[in-house]
Scaffold this motif. Structure first.
Motif, mmCIF file in Angstrom:
data_model
loop_
_atom_site.group_PDB
_atom_site.id
_atom_site.type_symbol
_atom_site.label_atom_id
_atom_site.label_comp_id
_atom_site.label_asym_id
_atom_site.label_seq_id
_atom_site.Cartn_x
_atom_site.Cartn_y
_atom_site.Cartn_z
ATOM 1 N N LYS A 209 24.237 11.522 -10.204
ATOM 2 C CA LYS A 209 25.208 10.712 -10.954
ATOM 3 C C LYS A 209 24.655 10.260 -12.310
ATOM 4 O O LYS A 209 25.385 9.909 -13.203
ATOM 5 C CB LYS A 209 25.604 9.485 -10.132
ATOM 6 C CG LYS A 209 26.246 9.870 -8.813
ATOM 7 C CD LYS A 209 27.588 9.200 -8.627
ATOM 8 C CE LYS A 209 28.407 9.881 -7.550
ATOM 9 N NZ LYS A 209 27.631 10.139 -6.329
ATOM 10 N N GLU A 210 23.322 10.266 -12.418
ATOM 11 C CA GLU A 210 22.741 9.803 -13.674
ATOM 12 C C GLU A 210 22.482 10.987 -14.601
ATOM 13 O O GLU A 210 22.561 12.123 -14.211
ATOM 14 C CB GLU A 210 21.383 9.125 -13.422
ATOM 15 C CG GLU A 210 21.302 8.336 -12.159
ATOM 16 C CD GLU A 210 19.927 8.460 -11.511
ATOM 17 O OE1 GLU A 210 18.936 8.527 -12.259
ATOM 18 O OE2 GLU A 210 19.868 8.503 -10.284
ATOM 19 N N ASN A 211 22.124 10.649 -15.835
ATOM 20 C CA ASN A 211 21.674 11.673 -16.767
ATOM 21 C C ASN A 211 20.186 11.883 -16.559
ATOM 22 O O ASN A 211 19.364 11.096 -16.988
ATOM 23 C CB ASN A 211 21.920 11.213 -18.209
ATOM 24 C CG ASN A 211 23.323 11.524 -18.641
ATOM 25 O OD1 ASN A 211 23.924 12.484 -18.170
ATOM 26 N ND2 ASN A 211 23.851 10.721 -19.534
ATOM 27 N N ARG A 212 19.841 12.941 -15.837
ATOM 28 C CA ARG A 212 18.424 13.174 -15.555
ATOM 29 C C ARG A 212 17.955 14.411 -16.300
ATOM 30 O O ARG A 212 18.309 15.516 -15.939
ATOM 31 C CB ARG A 212 18.220 13.465 -14.070
ATOM 32 C CG ARG A 212 18.691 12.420 -13.140
ATOM 33 C CD ARG A 212 18.284 12.852 -11.759
ATOM 34 N NE ARG A 212 16.850 13.007 -11.701
ATOM 35 C CZ ARG A 212 16.068 12.173 -11.025
ATOM 36 N NH1 ARG A 212 16.572 11.170 -10.374
ATOM 37 N NH2 ARG A 212 14.782 12.384 -11.006
ATOM 38 N N PRO A 213 17.114 14.238 -17.271
ATOM 39 C CA PRO A 213 16.645 15.400 -18.017
ATOM 40 C C PRO A 213 15.781 16.351 -17.183
ATOM 41 O O PRO A 213 15.544 17.464 -17.598
ATOM 42 C CB PRO A 213 15.832 14.803 -19.166
ATOM 43 C CG PRO A 213 16.163 13.356 -19.185
ATOM 44 C CD PRO A 213 16.627 12.988 -17.818
ATOM 45 N N ASP A 214 15.345 15.949 -15.973
ATOM 46 C CA ASP A 214 14.524 16.889 -15.200
ATOM 47 C C ASP A 214 15.381 17.968 -14.543
ATOM 48 O O ASP A 214 14.887 18.978 -14.077
ATOM 49 C CB ASP A 214 13.660 16.160 -14.157
ATOM 50 C CG ASP A 214 14.492 15.400 -13.142
ATOM 51 O OD1 ASP A 214 15.561 14.895 -13.531
ATOM 52 O OD2 ASP A 214 14.083 15.326 -11.981
ATOM 53 N N ALA A 215 16.650 17.799 -14.466
ATOM 54 C CA ALA A 215 17.552 18.881 -14.066
ATOM 55 C C ALA A 215 18.732 18.839 -15.019
ATOM 56 O O ALA A 215 19.786 18.320 -14.706
ATOM 57 C CB ALA A 215 18.011 18.712 -12.622
ATOM 58 N N PRO A 216 18.521 19.377 -16.215
ATOM 59 C CA PRO A 216 19.448 19.099 -17.307
ATOM 60 C C PRO A 216 20.876 19.608 -17.074
ATOM 61 O O PRO A 216 21.803 19.083 -17.658
ATOM 62 C CB PRO A 216 18.815 19.800 -18.510
ATOM 63 C CG PRO A 216 17.377 19.986 -18.127
ATOM 64 C CD PRO A 216 17.370 20.170 -16.641
ATOM 65 N N GLY A 217 21.052 20.588 -16.189
ATOM 66 C CA GLY A 217 22.411 21.035 -15.890
ATOM 67 C C GLY A 217 23.196 19.936 -15.216
ATOM 68 O O GLY A 217 24.396 19.996 -15.033
ATOM 69 N N MET A 218 22.460 18.929 -14.808
ATOM 70 C CA MET A 218 23.062 17.795 -14.134
ATOM 71 C C MET A 218 23.471 16.704 -15.110
ATOM 72 O O MET A 218 23.891 15.642 -14.699
ATOM 73 C CB MET A 218 22.088 17.237 -13.099
ATOM 74 C CG MET A 218 21.667 18.249 -12.060
ATOM 75 S SD MET A 218 22.987 18.574 -10.872
ATOM 76 C CE MET A 218 23.872 19.913 -11.608
ATOM 77 N N LEU A 219 23.295 16.958 -16.411
ATOM 78 C CA LEU A 219 23.761 15.974 -17.380
ATOM 79 C C LEU A 219 25.195 15.630 -17.020
ATOM 80 O O LEU A 219 25.992 16.495 -16.693
ATOM 81 C CB LEU A 219 23.712 16.549 -18.803
ATOM 82 C CG LEU A 219 22.319 16.784 -19.385
ATOM 83 C CD1 LEU A 219 22.425 17.398 -20.774
ATOM 84 C CD2 LEU A 219 21.517 15.501 -19.423
ATOM 85 N N LEU A 220 25.514 14.357 -17.076
ATOM 86 C CA LEU A 220 26.779 13.911 -16.530
ATOM 87 C C LEU A 220 27.962 14.603 -17.188
ATOM 88 O O LEU A 220 28.852 15.116 -16.521
ATOM 89 C CB LEU A 220 26.882 12.392 -16.649
ATOM 90 C CG LEU A 220 27.959 11.759 -15.786
ATOM 91 C CD1 LEU A 220 27.875 12.286 -14.353
ATOM 92 C CD2 LEU A 220 27.809 10.263 -15.792
ATOM 93 N N LYS A 221 27.965 14.617 -18.522
ATOM 94 C CA LYS A 221 29.092 15.274 -19.177
ATOM 95 C C LYS A 221 28.786 16.766 -19.284
ATOM 96 O O LYS A 221 27.915 17.189 -20.002
ATOM 97 C CB LYS A 221 29.327 14.691 -20.566
ATOM 98 C CG LYS A 221 30.528 15.324 -21.231
ATOM 99 C CD LYS A 221 31.043 14.499 -22.382
ATOM 100 C CE LYS A 221 32.212 15.215 -23.060
ATOM 101 N NZ LYS A 221 33.285 15.549 -22.124
ATOM 102 N N HIS A 222 29.515 17.565 -18.557
ATOM 103 C CA HIS A 222 29.193 18.976 -18.466
ATOM 104 C C HIS A 222 30.426 19.696 -17.972
ATOM 105 O O HIS A 222 31.306 19.081 -17.413
ATOM 106 C CB HIS A 222 28.042 19.145 -17.474
ATOM 107 C CG HIS A 222 27.125 20.277 -17.816
ATOM 108 N ND1 HIS A 222 26.113 20.170 -18.732
ATOM 109 C CD2 HIS A 222 27.085 21.554 -17.388
ATOM 110 C CE1 HIS A 222 25.480 21.310 -18.832
ATOM 111 N NE2 HIS A 222 26.046 22.180 -18.021
ATOM 112 N N TYR A 223 30.447 20.980 -18.129
ATOM 113 C CA TYR A 223 31.562 21.763 -17.585
ATOM 114 C C TYR A 223 32.905 21.219 -18.075
ATOM 115 O O TYR A 223 33.872 21.165 -17.331
ATOM 116 C CB TYR A 223 31.550 21.740 -16.047
ATOM 117 C CG TYR A 223 30.197 22.054 -15.451
ATOM 118 C CD1 TYR A 223 29.719 23.361 -15.441
ATOM 119 C CD2 TYR A 223 29.401 21.047 -14.911
ATOM 120 C CE1 TYR A 223 28.480 23.660 -14.910
ATOM 121 C CE2 TYR A 223 28.157 21.337 -14.371
ATOM 122 C CZ TYR A 223 27.699 22.640 -14.374
ATOM 123 O OH TYR A 223 26.483 22.928 -13.841
#
Ligand code: TXA
Ligand code: MG
Length: 318
Positions: A209-223
């Motif tokens: 749910k957070e913006n975690r740069p260690d798995a950047p595809g997980m940046l909240l705003k995406h897709y």
């Protein structure tokens, strides 16, 4: 002349000349380049407008090549690779010395998978090097699941989209990393958590749910589509609330009636989650072309691929 072509020979030649080729996979189209070419990898980041801290997935033709990419394979990673490759699973493992830092954004791990698409497997089998391939969309935009999506994004910027038809799975691969030999899901994806756990038992899922740069595809705003999107657990109620908007519906199995609906996508009238997944990004691409003021997306059941679909819809609506 269109850049979409089935000519594998031509794709090989372009890749050998440090050019990019968009390639089909069963998940989404990838923007591929030679992992050992600084020029090609530089073009991937530039073409996608992707930040350099975001590492790339290496695509190999078979599990037998894994030892050339990584330095260690935990037992559970072996089991997963044996079960799901070729297929929609990316493993994050300690990288071999041969893997350039550009690919891994300086990390000591590398993402790797064997995609399950006959055209791309043939391509990879004929190439003398693996390819790095992020999804073939500009940074923060919807992943492409048809060759036309890629051409719309990158015509004039890349020379070729290798035509492999529409992607069968329609969602990005499930990404699993390891800490102290234990698996952690970094990205929900085209293989459900239930299917993973049937092989290796309970796995942790990183809070995404957070913006975690260690798995950047997980940046909240995406897709994200360009159109504003609202995730709804009650479409009929929200249709009342947003009655003054020009609305597009992204629904699971039901169709809705309301005067403000100007476009409607029903992902699977049979209520089949895999069918819905396959259609999801195609439908989002179409909705985004309708000059709507709002997309109402129906929340999916929180099970199987429904979890992945909800994850993507949350990101798209954030
Ligand atoms: O289905 C897929 O995985 C598609 C097809 C083309 O294979 N590829 C794809 O790549 O989705 P991309 O770059 O759009 O997403 C890969 C994700 C990124 O979020 C990246 O941050 C993460 O994988 N990743 C790659 N290497 C990593 C590493 N060493 N550690 C952590 N995350 C990593
Ligand atoms: Mg991507």
């Amino acid at each position: 002349m269109s850049i979409i072509s089935k000519d594998i020979r031509k794709a090989i030649n372009l890749l050998q000349e440090d050019q990019l080729v968009a390639i089909p996979t069963e998940t989404v189209y990838g923007l591929a380049g030679n992992i050992f070419s600084e020029v090609a990898i530089g073009k991937i980041f530039k073409t996608k407008n992707r930040p350099h801290f975001n590492p790339l997935i290496v695509h190999i033709p078979s599990v037998s090549k894994l030892d050339q990419i990584v330095s260690h394979v935990p037992e559970k990673a072996k089991q997963l690779a044996d079960t799901f490759w070729p297929g929609s699973l990316t493993l994050i493992l300690p990288k071999s010395e041969k893997i350039p830092d550009l690919i891994t954004a300086g990390k000591d791990t590398v993402g790797v998978r064997v995609p399950n698409h006959p055209t791309t497997l043939e391509l990879l089998n004929q190439l003398p090097f693996p390819v790095a391939a992020p999804s073939a969309n500009p940074f923060n935009r919807i992943s492409p699941t048809k060759p036309e999506h890629v051409a719309n994004y990158f015509e004039g910027k890349i020379q070729m989209v290798l035509d492999g038809g529409a992607c069968e799975k329609g969602l990005e691969s499930t990404i699993i990393g390891f800490e102290n030999e234990e698996p952690i899901v970094y990205r929900l994806g085209a293989i459900s958590l239930e299917d993973i756990e049937a092989v290796i038992g309970k796995v942790a899922v990183r809070n995404t749910k957070e913006n975690r740069p260690d798995a950047p595809g997980m940046l909240l705003k995406h897709y994200a589509p360009k159109t504003k999107i609202v995730l709804s657990d009650n479409i009929d109620r929200d249709l009342q609330q947003y009655a003054s908007e020009k609305i597009g519906i992204l629904g699971f199995e039901n169709t809705y009636k309301h005067a403000s609906i100007s476009h409607q996508e029903t992902l699977s009238s049979q209520g089949n989650l895999q069918e819905a997944a396959t259609n999801l990004y195609q439908a989002l691409h179409r909705l985004d072309e309708q000059d709507l003021t709002l997309i109402l997306a129906e929340k999916f059941p929180d099970e199987g691929l429904g979890k992945t679909i909800n994850d993507r819809l949350k990101r798209a609506s954030s």
